[in-house]
Design an enzyme around this catalytic site. Structure first.
Site, PDB file in Angstrom:
ATOM      1  CG  HIS A 269      18.408 -56.249   6.692  1.00 46.29           C
ATOM      2  ND1 HIS A 269      17.481 -55.278   6.351  1.00 46.29           N
ATOM      3  CD2 HIS A 269      18.313 -57.197   5.717  1.00 46.29           C
ATOM      4  CE1 HIS A 269      16.861 -55.633   5.234  1.00 46.29           C
ATOM      5  NE2 HIS A 269      17.357 -56.803   4.832  1.00 46.29           N
ATOM      6  CD  GLU A 270      20.743 -60.101   4.823  1.00 49.55           C
ATOM      7  OE1 GLU A 270      19.977 -61.079   4.697  1.00 49.55           O
ATOM      8  OE2 GLU A 270      20.740 -59.143   4.029  1.00 49.55           O
TER       9      GLU A 270
ATOM     10  CG  HIS B 294      15.815 -61.808   5.693  1.00 52.45           C
ATOM     11  ND1 HIS B 294      14.516 -61.499   5.351  1.00 52.45           N
ATOM     12  CD2 HIS B 294      16.600 -60.880   5.068  1.00 52.45           C
ATOM     13  CE1 HIS B 294      14.519 -60.426   4.557  1.00 52.45           C
ATOM     14  NE2 HIS B 294      15.769 -60.042   4.374  1.00 52.45           N
TER      15      HIS B 294
ATOM     16  CD  GLU C 174      14.181 -57.615   2.136  1.00 55.24           C
ATOM     17  OE1 GLU C 174      14.845 -57.337   3.160  1.00 55.24           O
ATOM     18  OE2 GLU C 174      14.523 -58.514   1.340  1.00 55.24           O
TER      19      GLU C 174
ATOM     20  CE1 TYR D  15      16.115 -55.201   0.747  1.00 56.79           C
ATOM     21  CE2 TYR D  15      15.536 -55.450  -1.563  1.00 56.79           C
ATOM     22  CZ  TYR D  15      16.214 -55.889  -0.442  1.00 56.79           C
ATOM     23  OH  TYR D  15      16.979 -57.034  -0.511  1.00 56.79           O
TER      24      TYR D  15
END
Length: 672
Positions: free
Chosen positions: A452-453, A456, A481, A591
């Site tokens: 997930h990170e 980004h 997101e 989110y």
């Protein structure tokens, strides 16, 4: 490392005086650039009006990446405090700049020129966004009202910095004996720091301590005590900050003659209005709560079989969710973690994304802030160009940012000489660290968080936006997101996990049957999980909604009802809900909202190949490289080749798509 402007900053040289020097130097340069705009006179051009403002944003952004960021990660508490003070100082200066009447007049004078009318692409968009910033500074308001907005905006910066620092610096722990740790493996116990009483242990507030304890500790009373401690982090210092912030936001909205802070904020987001967000939740909550009640009833049966009385509590669901995974799906999370040593997971993630998005990664030595930090250079596979760098700071330590996030340290942008500035970012997380005799072993949920990170990070380091204002994750807040949530899908694909899930001791691959059981349990208790997210979003929207007098305890109780678990008595979790003061105010709904679009984009990978580099390159070109340089709805249309829809998201949740989960009135903006 090439052009000196792209050299990685030397974080080993950071001291309190150096941070103060960086902040002062940045503000002095920003002042000089602002004076350029004010002194330019006629004729007004992009070069003498907007270009210096872009340079201001670059100067202040770089000061954060060099100094302000240290507030989140440095080992020295005095340096962390100086870093937060730097962030506060440069943020206040930047906010104050927008209130400058001379700047407002200069931009409005430029807007009326033929050159401004003829602008296209990012330059036209930048003019639009600067004018939007100035509008938010209230130049159309009476002088006393504008002065009050300025005063309140400055105070909000102070509160936001203090709120985050209080969470990071907060210390507490549950002291336990070896017997109290029944249900937890030796690798976990070995990771716990010793307590003052010899032979005892401290379960700290770090996620690698809290989550496994809540999932595995057989002592229900200890799970309850740990849950209470975790929910009350920083409550004494942060509750008054949150109460003041909510009141300030409402006052600012009132000064702008808007019904609420939510109305004030959402005008710049995909949803546009709070009513659209309400409609989004209205469609989801009925079916989710129906499914959630069935999930809670199943947990209640297990609770009763253990001889426990009363309703299922918030400190029960992770424990029984884990038990169901073990007994009914054959998935022991701690056993599975043995197949996810961090080094292998990183290698697998980088191999996959390199293959999919046409990049190569090279680990490099860099002057970083802690020995645990690792650094990678990113190269375009086709051209060999060194395009960016990123750091990974993955293990918890005292005073460090306590959650998981991706920080932009240097923004990608086109320089005046035509060269492109290499972006640089950092993942800051709190994963299970190595223990004596074992490497860092990630639970599957941590693998998901890492992917997930890294979504980004990819958004930030693969950007090709011309302006730093639109670089990387600088998109609408309720779209940001999507690029991270789409990445989570790869962590559930057997063919992807088979690439890197090997036992850290035996080197045997994750057994096919265990892999099948793991992925088969993906949707277990999904309604409980999404209702928990919804309760946070509803709390946020209620705090920032139209009611002039807000009873925060009543709002917390009301929003918590959605989760289907009683509110734990004597707790106030919003005090450690960093998103409320970290940019997600009236935006936490994003989110779930972004998940709609992440799932829709993932559908294209499912249809054309989840490891299909052609789709991956389309995604890189149309989503990651674009950043915020166009509206998110246009980005979605470009990648999907159609209007986005919510069908994939709703079907995943077991909801039959019958109507949009976004209001029809927002269709042009939100594409749903």
């Amino acid at each position: 490392m090439g052009n000196s402007a792209d050299e990685i900053f030397d974080y080993t040289a950071i001291t309190v005086p150096f941070i103060e020097e960086i902040a002062s130097r940045a503000i002095d340069e920003a002042e000089r650039l602002r004076s350029e705009v004010l002194d330019a006179g006629s004729p007004r051009t992009y070069g003498n009006t907007l270009a210096p403002l872009e340079a201001v944003e670059e100067v202040l952004s770089r000061a954060f990446g060099e100094a302000g960021f240290m507030g989140y990660v440095h080992t020295d508490p005095e340096v962390r405090a100086a870093g937060h003070a730097c962030s506060e100082r440069i943020s206040k200066w930047h906010t104050d700049m927008a209130f400058d009447p001379g700047l407002y007049q200069a931009v409005e004078a430029f807007r009326s020129t033929e050159q401004a009318v003829a602008l296209t692409g990012e330059r036209a968009r930048y003019l639009e966004f600067v004018r939007r910033d100035l509008k938010k500074a209230g130049h159309h308001l009476p002088p006393d009202s504008q002065a009050r907005v300025k005063e309140l905006s400055s105070r909000m910066i102070e509160l936001g910095v203090a709120f985050a620092q209080n969470i990071a610096e907060y210390e507490d722990a549950l002291e336990v004996t070896r017997e109290d740790l029944d249900g937890l493996p030796d690798t976990y116990i070995d990771s716990l720091p010793p307590a003052e009483e010899e032979g005892n242990f401290r379960v700290t507030m770090a996620y690698p301590h809290v989550v496994p304890f809540m999932e595995n500790a057989s002592r229900r009373d200890l799970r309850q005590r740990l849950a209470k401690k975790f929910s009350n982090r920083a409550v004494e210092s942060n509750r008054p900050i949150l109460e003041e912030a909510v009141a300030i936001r409402m006052e600012i909205a009132t000064l702008f003659s808007e019904p609420s802070w939510a109305h004030h904020r959402l005008s710049e987001r995909m949803a546009k209005t709070p009513e659209t967000v309400e409609g989004f939740y209205d469609l989801l909550l009925g079916p989710l709560q129906e499914a959630g009640r069935r999930e809670v009833a199943r947990i209640a049966e297990l609770l009763r079989s253990d001889g426990e009385q009363g309703p299922v509590q918030s400190w029960d669901w992770r424990y029984y969710d884990n038990r169901i995974r073990r007994t009914e799906y054959g998935v022991d999370q701690m056993e599975v973690a043995g197949y996810f040593p961090l080094d292998r997971v990183l290698e697998g993630m980088l191999d996959l994304t390199g293959e999919m998005f046409g990049v190569q990664y090279q680990r490099v030595e860099a002057p970083v802030w802690h020995e645990d930090v690792i650094t990678y250079a990113v190269f375009d596979e086709a051209s060999g160009e060194h395009i960016s760098n990123f750091h990974m700071d993955l293990f918890p330590r005292e005073g460090k940012f306590s959650h998981a996030a991706a920080f932009t340290l240097v923004k990608g942008r086109r320089r005046g000489d035509g060269s492109y500035q290499r972006p640089r970012s950092a993942i800051v997380a709190n994963f299970t660290p190595p223990s004596e005799g074992a490497p860092a072993l990630l639970q599957h949920s941590e693998v998901l968080t890492l992917f997930h990170e890294f979504g980004h990070i990819l958004h930030q380091v693969l950007t090709r936006a011309e302006s730093g204002r639109f670089s990387g994750t600088s998109t609408e807040w309720d779209f940001v997101e999507a690029a991270s949530q789409i990445m989570e899908n790869w962590t559930w694909q057997p063919e992807i996990l088979a690439r890197f899930a090997f036992h850290h001791r035996t080197r045997e691959p994750l057994p096919a049957e265990l892999l099948e059981r793991l992925t088969g349990a993906k949707l277990l208790n999904i309604a409980i999980s999404k209702l928990r997210q919804a309760s946070f979003g509803l709390l946020d929207m209620a705090l920032h909604g139209p009611e002039p007098e807000k009873d925060i305890d009543e709002i917390l109780a009301r929003s918590n009802e959605v989760s289907l678990f009683p509110l734990q008595e004597g707790t106030f979790s919003p005090a450690s809900f960093g998103h409320l003061m970290g940019g997600y105010d009236a935006g936490y709904y994003g989110y779930l909202w972004s998940e709609v679009f992440g799932d829709d984009m993932w559908r294209r990978f499912e249809e054309e190949g989840i490891a299909n580099p052609a789709v991956g390159m389309d995604y890189r070109r149309e989503v990651l490289e674009v950043g915020g340089s166009r509206d998110a709805i246009e980005t979605l249309r470009a990648f999907l080749g159609r209007e986005p829809d919510n069908g994939a998201f709703l079907r995943k949740l077991g909801i039959t798509p019958q109507r949009s989960c976004l209001a029809d009135s927002s269709k042009d903006e939100a594409g749903a």
